[in-house]
Design an enzyme around this catalytic site. Structure first.
Site, PDB file in Angstrom:
ATOM      1  N   GLY A  44    -115.651 121.211  28.472  1.00  0.00           N
ATOM      2  CA  GLY A  44    -114.863 121.215  27.236  1.00  0.00           C
ATOM      3  C   GLY A  44    -114.238 122.572  26.951  1.00  0.00           C
ATOM      4  N   CYS A  45    -114.996 123.628  27.181  1.00  0.00           N
ATOM      5  CA  CYS A  45    -114.494 124.973  26.913  1.00  0.00           C
ATOM      6  C   CYS A  45    -113.386 125.351  27.885  1.00  0.00           C
ATOM      7  CB  CYS A  45    -115.638 125.983  26.953  1.00  0.00           C
ATOM      8  SG  CYS A  45    -116.854 125.665  25.657  1.00  0.00           S
ATOM      9  N   THR A  46    -113.497 124.876  29.128  1.00  0.00           N
ATOM     10  CA  THR A  46    -112.451 125.127  30.119  1.00  0.00           C
ATOM     11  C   THR A  46    -111.173 124.409  29.718  1.00  0.00           C
ATOM     12  OG1 THR A  46    -114.068 125.451  31.874  1.00  0.00           O
ATOM     13  CG2 THR A  46    -111.826 124.863  32.555  1.00  0.00           C
ATOM     14  N   ALA A  49    -109.627 126.307  26.743  1.00  0.00           N
ATOM     15  CA  ALA A  49    -109.027 127.586  27.142  1.00  0.00           C
ATOM     16  C   ALA A  49    -107.726 127.358  27.904  1.00  0.00           C
ATOM     17  CB  ALA A  49    -110.014 128.398  27.984  1.00  0.00           C
TER      18      ALA A  49
END
Length: 155
Positions: A44-46, A49
């Site tokens: 999710g963070c990838t 970003a």
């Protein structure tokens, strides 16, 4: 403590990727985005970003800069930024003071277990330093576009 829309952006100074330091006062007179994410290089963070990276040219045209903040160590952030060619600063708040000041350190639960963690949250800061818009419990798909639309409305 939790920041609300209309509040002055909390003060911060953090080490960031690329040997940079980011501080609230660096952005005086310019609008910017601060987003908080749980952990670098997770799915999710990838996606989040990379979505902000894709939106950078459009955000830049309206004078908006982006800062990503997590409690990861600088070494993890440098690897993450290099792996995905992220041009905007990823800042390390290992101590958690900035995460807490924004109200992004929250109680979460998974599989019936409660724990403290970072709320995936985004804050759009106006040129005068006030918080224009807040997104809590962000769902990644379409989020960068929503931020861009809100930022364009400020311009």
């Amino acid at each position: 403590m939790s920041v609300t829309e209309g509040d002055i952006c909390p003060d911060f100074t953090l080490q960031a990727t690329g040997g940079r330091t980011v501080a609230r006062d660096d952005y005086k007179g310019r609008p910017f985005v601060v987003y908080f994410y749980p952990k670098a290089d997770t799915p999710g963070c990838t996606k989040e970003a990379c979505a902000f990276q894709e939106a950078l040219p459009a955000l830049g045209r309206i004078g908006i800069e982006v800062i990503g903040v997590s409690k990861d160590k600088m070494s993890a952030l440098e690897k993450f930024a290099a792996k995905y060619d992220l041009a905007f600063p990823l800042a390390s708040d290992e101590a958690g003071g900035v995460v807490e000041a924004f109200g992004a350190w929250v109680e979460k639960s998974m599989y019936g277990r409660s724990y403290m963690g970072i709320d995936r949250a985004t804050f759009l800061i106006e040129a005068d330093g006030r918080v224009a818009k807040i997104w809590h419990k962000v769902k990644v798909p379409g989020h960068a576009k929503a931020v861009m639309d809100a930022a364009a409305a400020l311009a």
